[in-house]
Scaffold this motif. Structure first.
Motif, PDB file in Angstrom:
ATOM      1  N   ILE A 164       3.386  11.465  12.428  1.00 37.74           N
ATOM      2  CA  ILE A 164       3.326  12.781  13.068  1.00 37.74           C
ATOM      3  C   ILE A 164       3.755  12.633  14.518  1.00 37.74           C
ATOM      4  N   HIS A 165       4.738  13.432  14.927  1.00 34.51           N
ATOM      5  CA  HIS A 165       5.255  13.428  16.300  1.00 34.51           C
ATOM      6  C   HIS A 165       5.681  12.027  16.749  1.00 34.51           C
ATOM      7  N   ASN A 166       6.070  11.187  15.801  1.00 30.40           N
ATOM      8  CA  ASN A 166       6.456   9.812  16.123  1.00 30.40           C
ATOM      9  C   ASN A 166       5.369   9.104  16.953  1.00 30.40           C
ATOM     10  N   THR A 167       4.117   9.495  16.732  1.00 28.34           N
ATOM     11  CA  THR A 167       3.000   8.959  17.523  1.00 28.34           C
ATOM     12  C   THR A 167       1.839   8.521  16.635  1.00 28.34           C
ATOM     13  N   TYR A 168       1.501   9.341  15.648  1.00 26.88           N
ATOM     14  CA  TYR A 168       0.334   9.074  14.802  1.00 26.88           C
ATOM     15  C   TYR A 168       0.782   8.706  13.401  1.00 26.88           C
ATOM     16  N   ILE A 169       0.209   7.620  12.889  1.00 24.25           N
ATOM     17  CA  ILE A 169       0.452   7.208  11.511  1.00 24.25           C
ATOM     18  C   ILE A 169      -0.624   7.819  10.627  1.00 24.25           C
ATOM     19  N   VAL A 170      -0.204   8.542   9.604  1.00 22.33           N
ATOM     20  CA  VAL A 170      -1.140   9.083   8.633  1.00 22.33           C
ATOM     21  C   VAL A 170      -1.389   8.008   7.580  1.00 22.33           C
ATOM     22  N   ALA A 171      -2.631   7.572   7.461  1.00 21.56           N
ATOM     23  CA  ALA A 171      -2.975   6.493   6.539  1.00 21.56           C
ATOM     24  C   ALA A 171      -3.981   7.007   5.518  1.00 21.56           C
ATOM     25  N   GLU A 172      -3.690   6.777   4.260  1.00 18.22           N
ATOM     26  CA  GLU A 172      -4.589   7.181   3.181  1.00 18.22           C
ATOM     27  C   GLU A 172      -5.398   5.976   2.722  1.00 18.22           C
ATOM     28  N   HIS A 173      -6.667   6.221   2.412  1.00 21.68           N
ATOM     29  CA  HIS A 173      -7.502   5.152   1.878  1.00 21.68           C
ATOM     30  C   HIS A 173      -8.513   5.767   0.920  1.00 21.68           C
ATOM     31  N   PRO A 174      -9.269   4.955   0.179  1.00 20.59           N
ATOM     32  CA  PRO A 174     -10.151   5.510  -0.867  1.00 20.59           C
ATOM     33  C   PRO A 174     -11.199   6.488  -0.359  1.00 20.59           C
ATOM     34  N   ALA A 175     -11.526   6.419   0.935  1.00 20.28           N
ATOM     35  CA  ALA A 175     -12.581   7.292   1.444  1.00 20.28           C
ATOM     36  C   ALA A 175     -12.044   8.492   2.207  1.00 20.28           C
ATOM     37  N   GLY A 176     -10.730   8.682   2.276  1.00 18.51           N
ATOM     38  CA  GLY A 176     -10.198   9.836   2.985  1.00 18.51           C
ATOM     39  C   GLY A 176      -8.874   9.540   3.642  1.00 18.51           C
ATOM     40  N   TYR A 187      -8.350   5.258  15.990  1.00 12.63           N
ATOM     41  CA  TYR A 187      -8.098   6.113  14.832  1.00 12.63           C
ATOM     42  C   TYR A 187      -9.091   7.261  14.771  1.00 12.63           C
ATOM     43  N   LEU A 188      -8.666   8.330  14.116  1.00 10.76           N
ATOM     44  CA  LEU A 188      -9.509   9.483  13.842  1.00 10.76           C
ATOM     45  C   LEU A 188      -9.708   9.556  12.339  1.00 10.76           C
ATOM     46  N   ILE A 204     -12.462 -10.546   3.191  1.00 10.97           N
ATOM     47  CA  ILE A 204     -13.404  -9.905   4.102  1.00 10.97           C
ATOM     48  C   ILE A 204     -13.607  -8.450   3.751  1.00 10.97           C
ATOM     49  N   GLY A 205     -13.130  -8.017   2.594  1.00 15.63           N
ATOM     50  CA  GLY A 205     -13.458  -6.686   2.095  1.00 15.63           C
ATOM     51  C   GLY A 205     -12.762  -5.542   2.803  1.00 15.63           C
ATOM     52  N   LEU A 206     -11.567  -5.785   3.393  1.00 17.77           N
ATOM     53  CA  LEU A 206     -10.855  -4.702   4.051  1.00 17.77           C
ATOM     54  C   LEU A 206     -10.369  -3.699   3.015  1.00 17.77           C
ATOM     55  N   MET A 207     -10.497  -2.423   3.336  1.00 14.17           N
ATOM     56  CA  MET A 207     -10.065  -1.407   2.387  1.00 14.17           C
ATOM     57  C   MET A 207      -8.548  -1.253   2.440  1.00 14.17           C
ATOM     58  N   GLU A 208      -8.007  -0.761   1.355  1.00 16.27           N
ATOM     59  CA  GLU A 208      -6.572  -0.574   1.245  1.00 16.27           C
ATOM     60  C   GLU A 208      -6.152   0.640   2.054  1.00 16.27           C
ATOM     61  N   LEU A 209      -5.273   0.443   3.032  1.00 12.29           N
ATOM     62  CA  LEU A 209      -4.701   1.536   3.806  1.00 12.29           C
ATOM     63  C   LEU A 209      -3.238   1.693   3.399  1.00 12.29           C
ATOM     64  N   ARG A 210      -2.839   2.925   3.117  1.00 12.30           N
ATOM     65  CA  ARG A 210      -1.452   3.171   2.702  1.00 12.30           C
ATOM     66  C   ARG A 210      -0.816   4.151   3.670  1.00 12.30           C
ATOM     67  N   ALA A 211       0.241   3.698   4.337  1.00 13.28           N
ATOM     68  CA  ALA A 211       0.958   4.566   5.265  1.00 13.28           C
ATOM     69  C   ALA A 211       1.626   5.691   4.488  1.00 13.28           C
ATOM     70  N   LEU A 268      -5.895   9.154  11.016  1.00 10.11           N
ATOM     71  CA  LEU A 268      -4.764   9.254  11.932  1.00 10.11           C
ATOM     72  C   LEU A 268      -4.873   8.084  12.903  1.00 10.11           C
ATOM     73  N   VAL A 269      -3.881   7.218  12.911  1.00  6.44           N
ATOM     74  CA  VAL A 269      -3.895   6.006  13.728  1.00  6.44           C
ATOM     75  C   VAL A 269      -2.815   6.137  14.797  1.00  6.44           C
ATOM     76  N   GLU A 270      -3.218   6.042  16.069  1.00  5.62           N
ATOM     77  CA  GLU A 270      -2.217   6.095  17.131  1.00  5.62           C
ATOM     78  C   GLU A 270      -1.484   4.761  17.202  1.00  5.62           C
ATOM     79  N   GLN A 271      -0.182   4.808  17.034  1.00  2.00           N
ATOM     80  CA  GLN A 271       0.581   3.580  16.822  1.00  2.00           C
ATOM     81  C   GLN A 271       0.615   2.684  18.059  1.00  2.00           C
ATOM     82  N   HIS A 272       0.700   3.254  19.259  1.00  2.00           N
ATOM     83  CA  HIS A 272       0.813   2.420  20.453  1.00  2.00           C
ATOM     84  C   HIS A 272      -0.439   1.580  20.677  1.00  2.00           C
TER      85      HIS A 272
END
Length: 572
Positions: free
Chosen positions: A402-414, A548-549, A391-398, A417-421
């Motif tokens: 940050i603050h045990n709340t936001y996961i910083v995820a890298e992907h080809p387009a930038g 996510y932001l 389905i063409g999902l892009m590769e997200l790499r953890a 910030l993903v809120e984990q809860h």
């Protein structure tokens, strides 16, 4: 004694029919604009003088010669159908031959027109029967100008029954907006009392038109999807040979507001169009609303425009004079296609993120420029993986937390910030919806001081509950995800406070999801990102909050001025 039955005079019959087709200024504009579009116009100018009850529509379409002009306003005269069978394969917007004749009955109708290959144009003023009263040769560019003056002048009761001018103008504007969405390639210029009112610039898709209509919506807030559809299948799954529509002409086009960016207080922008005309389709509208369920905040509604190109023999337009109500065959098939299309459009994939393709092009240009100069960069760190599978999902790499709340995820387009809860809440909610299961618990969960409404609520969502003593109740079955939790009793109290089964499922998902402030390892973060990506609606949690932001690579490049020429940025 009642009067004997007798035939109505012809002029009364025509006046009744005219009043059904033309019932407002908006109806006048609609009918004239549809004729212009049928004439392949790409520029339409609409002028209104509401106090004078006058409307003029000018277009650059194919125009009419003198013979056609003489017949244009006669009863049931049209160039669009010839015989009975044509009613089942209508491809034009107009086809009954009623509009111009109705306008001749209800107004002072004038048409000026010239064909592209004609040496001169003609102006005809029609009488009340639609017959030419005055013919005059004129100089005019190719196209047609239709003017209806003193509208409802012969039917003053209709004027008195219409809303005030301001409301009528609002209806006219809404009519033009709807038609413009269905025909994005057209330029629209609208004037009121000889002053510019509004314009709509042409675009390739409805996505470029919608921000011109809803001024608080930006192009980046919208997602567009167009699918070419296969031939319809019958109930047995076999190809329907009775609908031999070419693959290239049967399609579904969708423009929707991303639920994490825009929504409405009312369901007033859920629109359905079929073969170039906005229509009323309660079944498809409800399908759209259901597809956005649990993706928006409470009491908010989606922005969605759906345009179906369907085989003409699958539509019966001959239901209402306004042609806004239709009979649509194979409605279940189209409901299924719409649901699947919305799910696909809401996915977070490379295809749905144009920034990804843009960033890839920018990266290639920078690499080529660096290879040809003395300014070189080591790009050996963390090579970018290819997009994900089917389905063409892009590769997200953890990357980190940050603050045990936001996961910083890298992907080809930038970077995101993903809120984990709430990401985990979305994952669990969809798992619960697909496999809601109640399991017995031993010993039972004992609750105290419940009101009758709370007891009834727990029974409504399927829990087995019985009296256990004075002001005590034993709950013997609970949702599987809560069964082994220490706070199961508190969770059941939350469930007892009201809502339907879906609300209960959201509450269970929220209670079960990992809390913000919980430290995660990189493998745990990576697993959560992958599970979240594969959900049906990954943009928002079940409460409608954005998950996510996005910090896109192109935005980062603009902020850090990476588009500057190296020499010039040093003052060389």
């Amino acid at each position: 004694m009642p009067s004997p039955i007798q035939f109505l005079p012809a002029e009364v019959v025509h006046l009744i029919a005219a009043g059904e087709v033309i019932d407002s200024l908006a109806a006048v504009v609609r009918e004239l604009v549809e004729n212009a579009l049928d004439a392949n116009a790409t520029r339409i100018t609409i002028s209104l003088w509401p106090e004078q009850w006058r409307v003029r529509v000018a277009d650059n379409g194919c125009g009419m010669d003198l013979d056609d002009l003489r017949l244009a306003a006669t009863a049931h005269s049209t160039s669009k159908i010839r015989r009975c069978e044509d009613l089942w394969k209508i491809t034009s917007l107009g086809f009954r031959g009623e509009a111009l004749h109705s306008l001749a009955q209800l107004s002072e109708l004038e048409i000026c027109s010239r064909t592209a290959d004609g040496t001169q144009g003609w102006r005809i003023l029609y009488d009340g029967l639609g017959e030419p009263a005055i013919e005059q040769a004129i100089a005019i560019a190719s196209g047609t100008i239709v003017t209806a003056a003193n509208i409802f002048g012969t039917w003053t009761v209709r004027r008195q029954g219409l809303p005030p001018a301001a409301q009528q103008l609002k209806a006219v504007q809404a009519t033009i907006h709807q038609i413009a969405l269905c025909h994005p390639q057209v330029t629209w210029q609208v004037q009121q009392n000889d002053r510019q009112w509004f314009t709509i610039s042409p675009g390739d898709t409805p996505q470029q038109i919608l921000p011109q209509i809803l001024r608080d919506i930006h192009l980046s807030d919208l997602q567009q999807l167009k699918l070419e559809l296969e031939t319809l299948k019958d109930e047995g799954g076999n190809l329907d040979v009775n609908s031999p529509l070419p693959l290239s002409t049967q399609s579904l086009e969708l423009v929707l507001g991303l639920p994490d960016r825009c929504h409405r207080r009312r369901p007033d922008w859920v629109r359905v169009a079929t073969n170039g005309r906005m229509v009323k389709s309660p079944e498809l509208e409800q399908t759209i609303l259901a597809s956005f369920q649990r993706t928006l905040p409470r009491d908010r509604y989606p922005i969605c425009f759906l345009h179906l190109q369907i085989s003409p023999d699958r539509i019966d337009w001959n239901r209402h004079p306004a042609k806004a109500e239709i009979y649509l065959h194979s409605i279940n098939y189209w409901q299924q296609q719409v649901t699947q299309a919305i799910d696909r459009a809401l996915q977070i994939s490379v295809a749905n993120l144009p920034e990804a393709a843009h960033s890839e092009r920018v990266g290639k240009l920078l690499t080529a420029a660096e290879n040809k100069s003395n300014y070189n960069v080591n790009r050996s760190i963390s090579p970018v993986s290819s997009p994900k599978d089917d389905i063409g999902l892009m590769e997200l790499r953890a990357v980190s937390q940050i603050h045990n709340t936001y996961i910083v995820a890298e992907h080809p387009a930038g970077v995101w910030l993903v809120e984990q809860h709430i990401a985990h809440e979305r994952v669990i909610y969809e798992q619960i919806c697909s496999a809601w299961q109640l399991v017995p618990v031993q010993p039972p969960i004992v609750l105290t001081n419940l009101s009758p409404a709370q007891v009834e609520q727990l029974q409504r969502i399927g829990l087995e509950i019985e009296t256990f003593g004075e002001q005590m109740w034993a709950v013997r079955t609970v949702p599987e995800l809560l069964a082994k939790r220490e706070d199961c009793a508190n969770a059941l109290l939350e469930l007892s406070l009201g809502g339907d089964l879906q609300t209960a499922q959201v509450a269970v998902a929220c209670r079960t999801a990992i809390r913000n402030g919980t430290p995660l390892t990189l493998p745990q973060m990576q697993t959560l990102l992958e599970q979240w990506q594969y959900t049906r609606h990954p943009r928002t949690c079940p409460h409608g909050r954005p998950i996510y932001l996005a910090l896109e690579e192109s935005a980062l490049a603009r902020f850090f001025r990476r588009h500057w020429v190296i020499g010039k940025s040093h003052g060389i």
